[in-house]
Scaffold this active site. Sequence first.
Site, PDB file in Angstrom:
ATOM      1  N   GLU A 304       0.826  -1.209   0.000  1.00  0.00           N
ATOM      2  CA  GLU A 304       0.000   0.000   0.000  1.00  0.00           C
ATOM      3  C   GLU A 304       0.862   1.262   0.000  1.00  0.00           C
ATOM      4  O   GLU A 304       0.454   2.303  -0.509  1.00  0.00           O
ATOM      5  CB  GLU A 304      -0.930  -0.016   1.232  1.00  0.00           C
ATOM      6  CG  GLU A 304      -2.296   0.579   0.948  1.00  0.00           C
ATOM      7  CD  GLU A 304      -3.329   0.286   2.024  1.00  0.00           C
ATOM      8  OE1 GLU A 304      -4.414  -0.203   1.685  1.00  0.00           O
ATOM      9  OE2 GLU A 304      -3.051   0.534   3.212  1.00  0.00           O
ATOM     10  N   HIS A 333       7.051 -26.872   0.476  1.00  0.00           N
ATOM     11  CA  HIS A 333       6.289 -27.931  -0.192  1.00  0.00           C
ATOM     12  C   HIS A 333       5.153 -27.348  -1.015  1.00  0.00           C
ATOM     13  O   HIS A 333       4.187 -28.035  -1.330  1.00  0.00           O
ATOM     14  CB  HIS A 333       5.754 -28.905   0.855  1.00  0.00           C
ATOM     15  CG  HIS A 333       6.867 -29.566   1.614  1.00  0.00           C
ATOM     16  ND1 HIS A 333       7.407 -30.776   1.247  1.00  0.00           N
ATOM     17  CD2 HIS A 333       7.573 -29.143   2.688  1.00  0.00           C
ATOM     18  CE1 HIS A 333       8.392 -31.078   2.087  1.00  0.00           C
ATOM     19  NE2 HIS A 333       8.512 -30.108   2.966  1.00  0.00           N
ATOM     20  N   LYS A 447     -13.611   2.087  -2.268  1.00  0.00           N
ATOM     21  CA  LYS A 447     -14.388   2.462  -1.073  1.00  0.00           C
ATOM     22  C   LYS A 447     -15.585   3.309  -1.499  1.00  0.00           C
ATOM     23  O   LYS A 447     -16.708   3.075  -1.072  1.00  0.00           O
ATOM     24  CB  LYS A 447     -13.515   3.316  -0.125  1.00  0.00           C
ATOM     25  CG  LYS A 447     -12.669   2.543   0.845  1.00  0.00           C
ATOM     26  CD  LYS A 447     -12.102   3.519   1.886  1.00  0.00           C
ATOM     27  CE  LYS A 447     -11.105   2.861   2.804  1.00  0.00           C
ATOM     28  NZ  LYS A 447     -10.463   3.778   3.730  1.00  0.00           N
TER      29      LYS A 447
HETATM   30  O1  PA5 Z   1      -2.828   2.021   5.921  1.00  0.00           O
HETATM   31  C1  PA5 Z   1      -3.950   2.505   5.853  1.00  0.00           C
HETATM   32  O2  PA5 Z   1      -4.165   3.704   6.045  1.00  0.00           O
HETATM   33  C2  PA5 Z   1      -5.146   1.635   5.570  1.00  0.00           C
HETATM   34  O3  PA5 Z   1      -4.811   0.345   5.218  1.00  0.00           O
HETATM   35  C3  PA5 Z   1      -6.051   1.599   6.792  1.00  0.00           C
HETATM   36  O4  PA5 Z   1      -5.367   1.066   7.882  1.00  0.00           O
HETATM   37  C4  PA5 Z   1      -7.329   0.816   6.559  1.00  0.00           C
HETATM   38  O5  PA5 Z   1      -7.975   1.237   5.391  1.00  0.00           O
HETATM   39  C5  PA5 Z   1      -8.279   0.993   7.733  1.00  0.00           C
HETATM   40  O6  PA5 Z   1      -8.492   2.342   7.937  1.00  0.00           O
HETATM   41  P1  PA5 Z   1      -9.043   2.925   9.284  1.00  0.00           P
HETATM   42  O7  PA5 Z   1      -8.057   2.649  10.348  1.00  0.00           O
HETATM   43  O8  PA5 Z   1      -9.200   4.380   9.034  1.00  0.00           O
HETATM   44  O9  PA5 Z   1     -10.340   2.256   9.558  1.00  0.00           O
END
Ligand code: PA5
Length: 479
Positions: A304, A333, A447
């Site tokens: 990410e 394996h 989203k």
């Molecule tokens: O790294 C990030 O910002 C995302 O992966 C969030 O952790 C994830 O979308 C969850 O978001 P939130 O903590 O706002 O619910």
Amino acid sequence: MAKRYLSKEWKESMALRLDYNNMMSEFVGEEQGYTKKDIDKLKPMAAAALKKLADERGKGWLGWMDLPFNQKEVVAEINKTAKEIRKTAKNFVVLGIGGSALGPIAVFQALCHLHYNDLSPKLRKGPKFYVEDNVDPERMAALLDVIEPEKTVFNVITKSGSTSETMTQYLIIYNILKEKLGDKAKDHIIATTSSNAGNLIKLAKAEGFKTFYIPDGVGGRFSELCPVGLLPAAVLGIDIAEMLAGAAYQDKVARNKNVYANPALMNAILQYLAMKDGKNISVMMPYADGLKYFADWYCQIWAESLGKEVDNDGKVVREGQTPVKSLGVTDQHSQVQLYVEGPFDKVVTFLAVDKYRTEVKIPEGCEDIPDVHFLCGHTMNELISAEKKATEYALTVKNKVNHTINLPEINAFTIGELLYYFEMETAFEGEFLNVNTYNQPGVENGKNATYAMLGRRGYEAKKQELDSAPAKKDDYIIG
Ligand code: PA5
């Protein structure tokens, strides 16, 4: 009793070690490997990244860099709350997703008994632990089959305070709690969220939930070392001050200007060389069940943070390396055949442990079958270590680049180190690639489409966009 992490000698004995021999051309050949000259050429780039992170630490999205040092009061409050929960609750359930769940899962797996929930209460010494990081209805129903909500504390974790998955779980659970407990329902919810954004903080204030704050400048995937991860860890009886001491130790190491003495910086350089060389897959292969879900945490932070379409100058670059989770020896394996004989498109990172927390001897037996008997008298510890070395060897002789991060042992200090090490490596890599390490625009579109489909106000235009997309053809749906 003096805390062991206050001893300089002990800390040094727990330092992570990076072994990058098998990234070098001396070991994997000139075509696939790298030389000191390749590394030295990138020293100016590394120096610029170090300077930028040093100049901007604590600012903008670099708030996570201060976490090992600025949470004394928070840690005390977390430990106080955790002590109470350990005394009173039968279960502790994290409701969260992504960066709000993967860290707690990884640390639980690393530092608790591998069958923790199955231990007797006397041995467990704390509540059972669950992390619900999906909206699969079967999973929610299954959770409700095994816990009694009125004997459970739910930790709702969301930085943005508005993630649909987490808020859905919250709605379901709080509704059940209110039905069962009325006004006392609020005592079963702890909110961990931003102090100034999103809906959870508003709800927490309105309902009177106990709340911990995710500091500004700490994004989801960089949040394990703040209350997001520290409260669940403390509830599990983990020494969170030791975890933070491990992170602080790595922080010092990662500030070293000498790339040859700075493992996170060196590895970022080697991964950069590999990526520019078309090695777009990063395999994380721990040789320890305790580190199995650490690989999931790594997959998120690496994917990410670095998988970006445009760079900081708006140029289309489509950067990123696809992280893959693999477990030693289990995946020998399953996946290793591909890694050894398949394309030259991967870097394998082994996580090795010098000293496992237990030793299991392989007893005598099968004296008449030499092909089995050779195992007798050895330990499982020797076997897993030999298998790791053997896989490393099999890759290296096929010129497949790989390197190893060694943990002297798995404990709260080394896990703190490991988390911080990969946060630093990711931050360095983001600088090298000139991408925004801390955003996730690719996730937002999905989203928003979900919000539109479920009729959220303000997403009418998105709904229209979805409705006008070409309909799927039945011809292409078979079976
Ligand atoms: O790294 C990030 O910002 C995302 O992966 C969030 O952790 C994830 O979308 C969850 O978001 P939130 O903590 O706002 O619910």
